[in-house]
Design an enzyme around this catalytic site. Structure first.
Site, PDB file in Angstrom:
ATOM      1  N   THR A 160      13.853  -0.186 -10.280  1.00 38.14           N
ATOM      2  CA  THR A 160      13.712  -1.228  -9.264  1.00 38.14           C
ATOM      3  C   THR A 160      14.403  -0.862  -7.954  1.00 38.14           C
ATOM      4  N   ARG A 297      -0.363  -3.150  -6.960  1.00 34.67           N
ATOM      5  CA  ARG A 297      -0.061  -4.561  -7.291  1.00 34.67           C
ATOM      6  C   ARG A 297      -1.285  -5.436  -7.046  1.00 34.67           C
ATOM      7  N   ARG A 322     -16.004 -17.637 -37.744  1.00 26.85           N
ATOM      8  CA  ARG A 322     -14.976 -17.890 -38.757  1.00 26.85           C
ATOM      9  C   ARG A 322     -15.036 -19.364 -39.141  1.00 26.85           C
ATOM     10  N   GLN A 342      -7.550 -25.140 -31.435  1.00 28.87           N
ATOM     11  CA  GLN A 342      -8.106 -23.807 -31.155  1.00 28.87           C
ATOM     12  C   GLN A 342      -8.694 -23.773 -29.736  1.00 28.87           C
ATOM     13  N   GLN A 406      -1.852 -15.466 -27.343  1.00 23.84           N
ATOM     14  CA  GLN A 406      -2.465 -16.687 -27.879  1.00 23.84           C
ATOM     15  C   GLN A 406      -3.790 -16.345 -28.556  1.00 23.84           C
ATOM     16  N   GLU A 436       5.053  -0.948 -11.655  1.00 23.05           N
ATOM     17  CA  GLU A 436       4.698  -1.295 -10.277  1.00 23.05           C
ATOM     18  C   GLU A 436       5.506  -2.480  -9.746  1.00 23.05           C
ATOM     19  N   GLU A 438       9.009  -4.697 -11.450  1.00 17.33           N
ATOM     20  CA  GLU A 438       9.285  -5.609 -12.561  1.00 17.33           C
ATOM     21  C   GLU A 438       9.059  -7.041 -12.052  1.00 17.33           C
ATOM     22  N   SER A 539       8.935 -19.443  -6.101  1.00 19.28           N
ATOM     23  CA  SER A 539       7.930 -18.372  -5.973  1.00 19.28           C
ATOM     24  C   SER A 539       6.753 -18.625  -6.905  1.00 19.28           C
TER      25      SER A 539
HETATM   26  C1  LIG Z   1     -12.003   5.637  -9.474  1.00 16.88           C
HETATM   27  C2  LIG Z   1     -11.113   4.840  -8.597  1.00 16.88           C
HETATM   28  C3  LIG Z   1      -9.998   4.176  -9.341  1.00 16.88           C
HETATM   29  C4  LIG Z   1      -9.623   2.926  -8.628  1.00 16.88           C
HETATM   30  C5  LIG Z   1      -8.564   2.240  -9.379  1.00 16.88           C
HETATM   31  C6  LIG Z   1      -8.768   0.824  -9.291  1.00 16.88           C
HETATM   32  C7  LIG Z   1      -8.069   0.004  -9.934  1.00 16.88           C
HETATM   33  C8  LIG Z   1      -6.933   0.378 -10.778  1.00 16.88           C
HETATM   34  C9  LIG Z   1      -6.285  -0.837 -11.141  1.00 16.88           C
HETATM   35  C10 LIG Z   1      -5.086  -0.988 -11.592  1.00 16.88           C
HETATM   36  C11 LIG Z   1      -4.123   0.024 -12.089  1.00 16.88           C
HETATM   37  C12 LIG Z   1      -4.366   0.279 -13.489  1.00 16.88           C
HETATM   38  C13 LIG Z   1      -3.534   0.614 -14.383  1.00 16.88           C
HETATM   39  C14 LIG Z   1      -2.109   0.855 -14.195  1.00 16.88           C
HETATM   40  C15 LIG Z   1      -1.666   1.577 -15.346  1.00 16.88           C
HETATM   41  C16 LIG Z   1      -0.471   2.094 -15.488  1.00 16.88           C
HETATM   42  C17 LIG Z   1       0.653   1.983 -14.520  1.00 16.88           C
HETATM   43  C18 LIG Z   1       0.508   3.008 -13.533  1.00 16.88           C
HETATM   44  C19 LIG Z   1       1.363   3.317 -12.614  1.00 16.88           C
HETATM   45  C20 LIG Z   1       2.628   2.743 -12.440  1.00 16.88           C
HETATM   46  C21 LIG Z   1       3.349   3.208 -11.431  1.00 16.88           C
HETATM   47  C22 LIG Z   1       4.656   2.730 -11.111  1.00 16.88           C
HETATM   48  O1  LIG Z   1       5.243   1.876 -11.735  1.00 16.88           O
HETATM   49  S1  LIG Z   1       5.316   3.488  -9.752  1.00 16.88           S
HETATM   50  C23 LIG Z   1       6.897   2.825  -9.574  1.00 16.88           C
HETATM   51  C24 LIG Z   1       6.835   1.428  -9.043  1.00 16.88           C
HETATM   52  N1  LIG Z   1       8.154   1.000  -8.710  1.00 16.88           N
HETATM   53  C25 LIG Z   1       8.383  -0.116  -8.132  1.00 16.88           C
HETATM   54  O2  LIG Z   1       7.484  -0.905  -7.885  1.00 16.88           O
HETATM   55  C26 LIG Z   1       9.800  -0.346  -7.765  1.00 16.88           C
HETATM   56  C27 LIG Z   1      10.050  -1.771  -7.409  1.00 16.88           C
HETATM   57  N2  LIG Z   1      11.012  -1.850  -6.329  1.00 16.88           N
HETATM   58  C28 LIG Z   1      10.650  -2.103  -5.053  1.00 16.88           C
HETATM   59  O3  LIG Z   1       9.476  -2.243  -4.724  1.00 16.88           O
HETATM   60  C29 LIG Z   1      11.734  -2.234  -4.058  1.00 16.88           C
HETATM   61  O4  LIG Z   1      12.784  -1.480  -4.284  1.00 16.88           O
HETATM   62  C30 LIG Z   1      12.197  -3.659  -3.911  1.00 16.88           C
HETATM   63  C31 LIG Z   1      11.047  -4.429  -3.287  1.00 16.88           C
HETATM   64  C32 LIG Z   1      12.549  -4.312  -5.211  1.00 16.88           C
HETATM   65  C33 LIG Z   1      13.437  -3.731  -3.016  1.00 16.88           C
HETATM   66  O5  LIG Z   1      13.427  -2.711  -2.100  1.00 16.88           O
HETATM   67  P1  LIG Z   1      14.594  -2.428  -1.069  1.00 16.88           P
HETATM   68  O6  LIG Z   1      14.262  -1.238  -0.299  1.00 16.88           O
HETATM   69  O7  LIG Z   1      15.892  -2.480  -1.758  1.00 16.88           O
HETATM   70  O8  LIG Z   1      14.360  -3.621  -0.149  1.00 16.88           O
HETATM   71  P2  LIG Z   1      15.064  -4.995   0.085  1.00 16.88           P
HETATM   72  O9  LIG Z   1      15.089  -5.875  -1.095  1.00 16.88           O
HETATM   73  O10 LIG Z   1      16.363  -4.735   0.729  1.00 16.88           O
HETATM   74  O11 LIG Z   1      14.027  -5.579   1.109  1.00 16.88           O
HETATM   75  C34 LIG Z   1      13.951  -5.018   2.402  1.00 16.88           C
HETATM   76  C35 LIG Z   1      12.738  -5.571   3.111  1.00 16.88           C
HETATM   77  O12 LIG Z   1      11.614  -4.793   2.734  1.00 16.88           O
HETATM   78  C36 LIG Z   1      10.562  -5.650   2.346  1.00 16.88           C
HETATM   79  N3  LIG Z   1       9.757  -4.928   1.386  1.00 16.88           N
HETATM   80  C37 LIG Z   1      10.112  -4.498   0.157  1.00 16.88           C
HETATM   81  N4  LIG Z   1       9.079  -3.882  -0.416  1.00 16.88           N
HETATM   82  C38 LIG Z   1       8.074  -3.900   0.476  1.00 16.88           C
HETATM   83  C39 LIG Z   1       6.740  -3.422   0.458  1.00 16.88           C
HETATM   84  N5  LIG Z   1       6.227  -2.800  -0.598  1.00 16.88           N
HETATM   85  N6  LIG Z   1       5.999  -3.609   1.545  1.00 16.88           N
HETATM   86  C40 LIG Z   1       6.470  -4.260   2.625  1.00 16.88           C
HETATM   87  N7  LIG Z   1       7.718  -4.754   2.697  1.00 16.88           N
HETATM   88  C41 LIG Z   1       8.493  -4.567   1.643  1.00 16.88           C
HETATM   89  C42 LIG Z   1      11.260  -6.829   1.785  1.00 16.88           C
HETATM   90  O13 LIG Z   1      10.416  -7.944   1.756  1.00 16.88           O
HETATM   91  C43 LIG Z   1      12.400  -6.985   2.736  1.00 16.88           C
HETATM   92  O14 LIG Z   1      11.926  -7.639   3.897  1.00 16.88           O
HETATM   93  P3  LIG Z   1      12.871  -8.620   4.674  1.00 16.88           P
HETATM   94  O15 LIG Z   1      14.172  -7.917   4.913  1.00 16.88           O
HETATM   95  O16 LIG Z   1      12.088  -8.916   5.917  1.00 16.88           O
HETATM   96  O17 LIG Z   1      13.031  -9.814   3.811  1.00 16.88           O
HETATM   97  C1  FAD Z   2       3.567   1.738 -18.712  1.00 16.32           C
HETATM   98  C2  FAD Z   2       4.444   2.136 -17.568  1.00 16.32           C
HETATM   99  C3  FAD Z   2       3.961   3.045 -16.643  1.00 16.32           C
HETATM  100  C4  FAD Z   2       4.769   3.462 -15.595  1.00 16.32           C
HETATM  101  N1  FAD Z   2       4.300   4.403 -14.726  1.00 16.32           N
HETATM  102  C5  FAD Z   2       5.102   4.857 -13.742  1.00 16.32           C
HETATM  103  C6  FAD Z   2       4.664   5.885 -12.841  1.00 16.32           C
HETATM  104  O1  FAD Z   2       3.525   6.365 -12.919  1.00 16.32           O
HETATM  105  N2  FAD Z   2       5.516   6.321 -11.893  1.00 16.32           N
HETATM  106  C7  FAD Z   2       6.768   5.820 -11.763  1.00 16.32           C
HETATM  107  O2  FAD Z   2       7.484   6.262 -10.884  1.00 16.32           O
HETATM  108  N3  FAD Z   2       7.211   4.826 -12.578  1.00 16.32           N
HETATM  109  C8  FAD Z   2       6.417   4.348 -13.556  1.00 16.32           C
HETATM  110  N4  FAD Z   2       6.854   3.349 -14.392  1.00 16.32           N
HETATM  111  C9  FAD Z   2       8.203   2.818 -14.224  1.00 16.32           C
HETATM  112  C10 FAD Z   2       8.204   1.392 -13.664  1.00 16.32           C
HETATM  113  O3  FAD Z   2       7.773   1.366 -12.348  1.00 16.32           O
HETATM  114  C11 FAD Z   2       9.611   0.815 -13.805  1.00 16.32           C
HETATM  115  O4  FAD Z   2       9.895   0.712 -15.175  1.00 16.32           O
HETATM  116  C12 FAD Z   2       9.698  -0.539 -13.119  1.00 16.32           C
HETATM  117  O5  FAD Z   2       9.632  -0.390 -11.735  1.00 16.32           O
HETATM  118  C13 FAD Z   2      10.978  -1.316 -13.508  1.00 16.32           C
HETATM  119  O6  FAD Z   2      12.103  -0.565 -13.257  1.00 16.32           O
HETATM  120  P1  FAD Z   2      13.216  -0.317 -14.386  1.00 16.32           P
HETATM  121  O7  FAD Z   2      12.549   0.223 -15.576  1.00 16.32           O
HETATM  122  O8  FAD Z   2      14.284   0.474 -13.736  1.00 16.32           O
HETATM  123  O9  FAD Z   2      13.761  -1.730 -14.762  1.00 16.32           O
HETATM  124  P2  FAD Z   2      15.125  -2.432 -14.239  1.00 16.32           P
HETATM  125  O10 FAD Z   2      15.061  -2.464 -12.774  1.00 16.32           O
HETATM  126  O11 FAD Z   2      16.285  -1.713 -14.855  1.00 16.32           O
HETATM  127  O12 FAD Z   2      14.955  -3.837 -14.845  1.00 16.32           O
HETATM  128  C14 FAD Z   2      15.602  -4.281 -16.027  1.00 16.32           C
HETATM  129  C15 FAD Z   2      15.936  -5.774 -15.885  1.00 16.32           C
HETATM  130  O13 FAD Z   2      16.828  -5.976 -14.801  1.00 16.32           O
HETATM  131  C16 FAD Z   2      16.335  -6.982 -13.937  1.00 16.32           C
HETATM  132  N5  FAD Z   2      16.646  -6.639 -12.538  1.00 16.32           N
HETATM  133  C17 FAD Z   2      16.667  -5.419 -11.958  1.00 16.32           C
HETATM  134  N6  FAD Z   2      16.962  -5.513 -10.665  1.00 16.32           N
HETATM  135  C18 FAD Z   2      17.123  -6.813 -10.386  1.00 16.32           C
HETATM  136  C19 FAD Z   2      17.412  -7.541  -9.199  1.00 16.32           C
HETATM  137  N7  FAD Z   2      17.605  -6.943  -8.026  1.00 16.32           N
HETATM  138  N8  FAD Z   2      17.495  -8.884  -9.298  1.00 16.32           N
HETATM  139  C20 FAD Z   2      17.292  -9.510 -10.483  1.00 16.32           C
HETATM  140  N9  FAD Z   2      17.010  -8.857 -11.628  1.00 16.32           N
HETATM  141  C21 FAD Z   2      16.920  -7.531 -11.581  1.00 16.32           C
HETATM  142  C22 FAD Z   2      14.816  -6.974 -14.136  1.00 16.32           C
HETATM  143  O14 FAD Z   2      14.264  -8.232 -13.814  1.00 16.32           O
HETATM  144  C23 FAD Z   2      14.715  -6.647 -15.621  1.00 16.32           C
HETATM  145  O15 FAD Z   2      14.853  -7.847 -16.343  1.00 16.32           O
HETATM  146  C24 FAD Z   2       6.071   2.931 -15.453  1.00 16.32           C
HETATM  147  C25 FAD Z   2       6.547   1.999 -16.385  1.00 16.32           C
HETATM  148  C26 FAD Z   2       5.751   1.597 -17.424  1.00 16.32           C
HETATM  149  C27 FAD Z   2       6.276   0.603 -18.419  1.00 16.32           C
END
Ligand SMILES: CCCCC/C=C\C/C=C\C/C=C\C/C=C\C/C=C\C=C\C(=O)SCCNC(=O)CCNC(=O)[C@H](O)C(C)(C)COP(=O)(O)OP(=O)(O)OC[C@H]1O[C@@H](n2cnc3c(N)ncnc32)[C@H](O)[C@@H]1OP(=O)(O)O
Ligand code: FAD
Length: 679
Positions: A160, A297, A322, A342, A406, A436, A438, A539
């Site tokens: 995160t 997202r 069923r 159901q 469910q 993408e 949490e 939210s």
């Molecule tokens: C053939 C074609 C194919 C097409 C495909 C089509 C469809 C496919 C469909 C779906 C997908 C399908 C399947 C998926 C399957 C598997 C999973 C696959 C991949 C998974 C990948 C991952 O998980 S990648 C890792 C993802 N990680 C995260 O998301 C991390 C989460 N953390 C954050 O986003 C940030 O750290 C944070 C938001 C929690 C906090 O960030 P930080 O820098 O610390 O910011 P602040 O809290 O201090 O906030 C600062 C300000 O920034 C704003 N902000 C934060 N994020 C954003 C953003 N993204 N954009 C714009 N602004 C942002 C925030 O609001 C704050 O603003 P203010 O200060 O003004 O309030």
């Molecule tokens: C199936 C799958 C596919 C993935 N694919 C990818 C990929 O392709 N690439 C990639 O880079 N990552 C990938 N990830 C990782 C994924 O993006 C992270 O697991 C996700 O962003 C959550 O981060 P974390 O695991 O560090 O959880 P944490 O951040 O450690 O969260 C643990 C707990 O702490 C709480 N928490 C954390 N921070 C806060 C906060 N600031 N305030 C309140 N509560 C908080 C959360 O709500 C949660 O309950 C994948 C994960 C999964 C499960």
């Protein structure tokens, strides 16, 4: 092992109970399907694509994937992915993303494939972060699949909190290179999809350090395996993270860098740049690098509609074949869907799947509009998009996961078998609550946005023109909810206005709690954490407003009268079910009273009864075919029992009547016991 899909074992004509259901439909299922999938042409294309897949047995699994171990699964899905690409030109219009996605899903199934993250994240990340020269170099190769890329952001120690990622990219101006390094165990990249075994390139998020200063996490495009041997390059350690709750056909990986050098121009430079001498040039907006996360997202909302729709299709079809128990003594066993409980469990899931379908379309359209504006230098709507996508993703994934469970519970014991397909759908969908962003964290991101609106409300009004979905925050509520006073079966404005009241009140409530804590001397950040639960409620409430408004607009736009009537029933169910979900919040300030909540509950039961005869036809309208559902319980023809037996018989365990190790253990145990008893 039979060379058959598990859904095509025995087909002896449709089960009479399911045929009887289909005859009751009050609307044309194709017209409803066309409303959900866009147009009749799009629906027809889906069916042509599905027919193509049926007619090409090489695109099928050799036997049910449920019986494969992980290595077999990976090999099988990799083989099929290549065939998907080879057949694409013949089967689909490759310029249409939705056709590619559908064709791929039919072939590869739901548990992941080696190009998952290449297509979903790596290409969008390149498009959002690479400058024109970099795009010219990498995008054609990516589309041409000259390499397989992934997206490496999350680490063992941080997912995160991006600001604390530990992987470093330190610039060396002497050689004009970056030195990528994993300084600690917790800095190990962990989770990236397909990184373990399949990908040879990856986008890496690393702390950018130049001239001794850290500028925060930035994206780099890095080759990690040799293009010929596929061995990890020297200085890169790679592996698979092991089996997971679901998506086990995806090789989520780990990665460490040992002072690994890469050229300066591997930093993706569309937004921020580092010049050859190491000078850092910041981006126009600090969060532009996060846009590919917003894309996924937004896409995930629509994806959840598919998962929930599939689970509901399975459970509803099964519930009409069923028979268990009697309602009237000696009147014969009833279809389990005739039980009110159901219906209450299952039919709201259809309504939610429809709501997420329309919200998913809305979110992706908004994403495309905002990204287009950003390309012209206008960042105004980025915060609105981030807030909306965060809320929708969090609520849709959470409710989908609960809804699928469910559906599984509602199928009794058979729902627990992998033959139902429900555990597989659940295990994939529930991942959406975490990946993408949490969910709780995303709701708190939306709360930041609501907090700003609360400050504006308190200071007299919006600073800028609010969006269509947030302008209600600046209006004043009626004194009392109108739920139940203006009863019309097609207009739910008064109920949506009640949801708006709840969202506005909860936003202002969280804000005033925060202010009070701050006025008492508490530091802002501590006070934010002390009010996080009320902010989360706000939210969720705000997202409820967005979901209902988007759903209502979609129903209004529907032209087929019979389909519109069913959609009106579904939105009625959706909306009054939500009243039940937020009853406490409607009651706690006296805005609504107990009679109104009771009224809403009655409306739910009334509309459930009305929807019951249409239930099978509505799920038929989602137009999932048997290959997609991969479920013996959800077969379109309803022939469940004989196929459950056939499925079990195809289990590898049933190759042997006596297990090869039987006589070594159990056989010996019983024989020894018999011998002993003779002594
Ligand atoms: C053939 C074609 C194919 C097409 C495909 C089509 C469809 C496919 C469909 C779906 C997908 C399908 C399947 C998926 C399957 C598997 C999973 C696959 C991949 C998974 C990948 C991952 O998980 S990648 C890792 C993802 N990680 C995260 O998301 C991390 C989460 N953390 C954050 O986003 C940030 O750290 C944070 C938001 C929690 C906090 O960030 P930080 O820098 O610390 O910011 P602040 O809290 O201090 O906030 C600062 C300000 O920034 C704003 N902000 C934060 N994020 C954003 C953003 N993204 N954009 C714009 N602004 C942002 C925030 O609001 C704050 O603003 P203010 O200060 O003004 O309030
Ligand atoms: C199936 C799958 C596919 C993935 N694919 C990818 C990929 O392709 N690439 C990639 O880079 N990552 C990938 N990830 C990782 C994924 O993006 C992270 O697991 C996700 O962003 C959550 O981060 P974390 O695991 O560090 O959880 P944490 O951040 O450690 O969260 C643990 C707990 O702490 C709480 N928490 C954390 N921070 C806060 C906060 N600031 N305030 C309140 N509560 C908080 C959360 O709500 C949660 O309950 C994948 C994960 C999964 C499960």
């Amino acid at each position: 092992m039979p060379h058959q899909n598990l859904n095509t074992y025995i087909c002896a004509g449709d089960h009479p109970d399911i045929t009887e259901e289909r005859k009751k439909a009050t609307f044309n299922t194709d017209n409803f399907a066309a409303t959900l999938w866009g147009t009749h042409e799009k629906l027809e294309r889906r069916r042509e694509i599905a027919k193509y897949v049926e007619e090409h047995p090489e695109l099928h699994d050799p036997y049910p994937t449920e019986f494969m171990d992980r290595q077999e699964s990976l090999e099988n899905v990799t083989r099929k992915t290549l065939l998907w690409m080879e057949h694409a030109e013949n089967a689909i219009d490759i310029s249409k993303q939705e056709e590619g996605f559908y064709f791929g899903t039919l072939i590869t199934g739901s548990q992941g494939h080696p190009l998952s993250i290449h297509l979903i994240m790596a290409i969008p990340a390149l498009m959002n972060n690479a400058d024109e020269e970099q795009l010219d170099e990498w995008l054609p190769k990516a589309i041409n699949r000259e390499f397989v890329a992934t997206y490496s952001q999350t680490e063992l120690g941080h997912g995160t909190n991006l600001s604390k990622l530990e992987t470093t990219a330190t610039y060396d101006p002497k050689t004009e290179e970056w030195i990528l390094d994993t300084p600690t165990v917790t800095a190990t990249k962990w989770w990236p999809g397909n990184l373990g075994k399949s990908a040879n390139y990856t986008v890496v998020m690393a702390q950018l350090i130049t001239h001794g200063k850290n500028y925060g996490a930035h994206p780099f495009f890095v080759q990690v395996r040799d293009e010929k041997t596929h061995q990890p390059l020297p200085g890169v350690i790679l592996g698979d993270i092991g089996p997971k709750f679901g998506m086990n056909a995806n090789d989520n990986g780990f990665m460490q860098f040992k002072k690994f050098r890469i050229p300066r121009r591997t930093m993706l430079m569309k937004n921020a740049q580092v010049l050859p001498d190491g000078t850092y040039k910041p981006p126009l907006h600090p969060k532009l690098g996060y846009s590919s996360m917003i894309f996924v997202r937004s896409a995930v909302v629509g994806l959840m509609s598919l998962y929930l729709g599939q689970a509901a299709t399975i459970a509803i079809r099964y519930s009409v074949i069923r028979r268990q128990g009697e309602i009237m003594p000696n009147a014969g066993e009833v279809k389990i869907l005739d039980y009110q409980t159901q219906q209450y469990r299952l039919i709201p899931q259809i309504a939610r799947a429809a709501a997420f379908r329309f919200a998913g379309i809305f979110a992706l359209e908004m994403y495309n509009t905002v990204i287009h504006e950003i390309s012209k230098g206008n960042m105004d709507a980025l915060a609105d998009l981030h807030a909306l996508a965060s809320g929708l993703k969090a609520v849709a994934t959470f409710q989908t996961a609960l809804g699928i469970e469910q559906c599984r519970f509602a199928c009794g014991g058979h729902g627990y078998s992998l033959a139902s397909g429900l555990p597989q759908i659940y295990s994939v969908a529930v991942g959406g609550c975490t990946y993408e962003g949490e969910n709780m964290v995303l709701l708190l991101q939306l709360a930041r946005y609501l907090r700003k609106r609360a400050i504006e409300i308190k200071s007299g009004g919006p600073k800028e023109k609010p969006t269509e979905l947030s302008e209600y925050l600046f209006k004043t509520s009626a004194k009392h909810s109108l739920i139940g006073t203006n009863v019309s079966s097609t207009n739910f404005e008064h109920v949506i206005e009640s949801f708006e009241h709840v969202a506005r009140r909860l936003t202002l409530f969280a804000h005033s709690k925060l202010e009070k804590l701050e006025q008492s001397g508490m530091e802002h950040e501590i006070a934010i954490n002390q009010t996080a639960v009320p902010w989360r409620r706000a939210s969720h409430a705000h997202t409820r407003v967005a979901l209902t408004r988007i759903f209502a607009h979609a129903v209004q736009r529907t032209t087929d009268i019979a389909v519109k009537e069913v959609l009106q029933d579904l939105i009625k169910l959706y909306i009054y079910y939500e009243v039940g979900e937020c009853a406490a919040e409607l009651l706690e300030d006296g805005f609504a009273d107990g009679h109104q909540i009771e009224f809403a509950k009655d409306q739910v039961l009334e509309v459930l009864e009305k929807l019951r005869p249409n239930a099978v036809s509505i799920v038929d309208s989602f137009d999932f075919n048997d290959r997609e559902l991969n479920s013996v319980l959800g077969r379109r023809d309803g022939n469940v029992y004989e196929n459950l037996l056939a499925w079990a018989k195809s289990s590898p365990l049933n190759k042997h009547d006596v297990m090869p190790f039987h006589h070594k253990y159990l056989g010996k145990m019983m024989e020894d016991a018999r011998e002993q008893s003779k002594m």
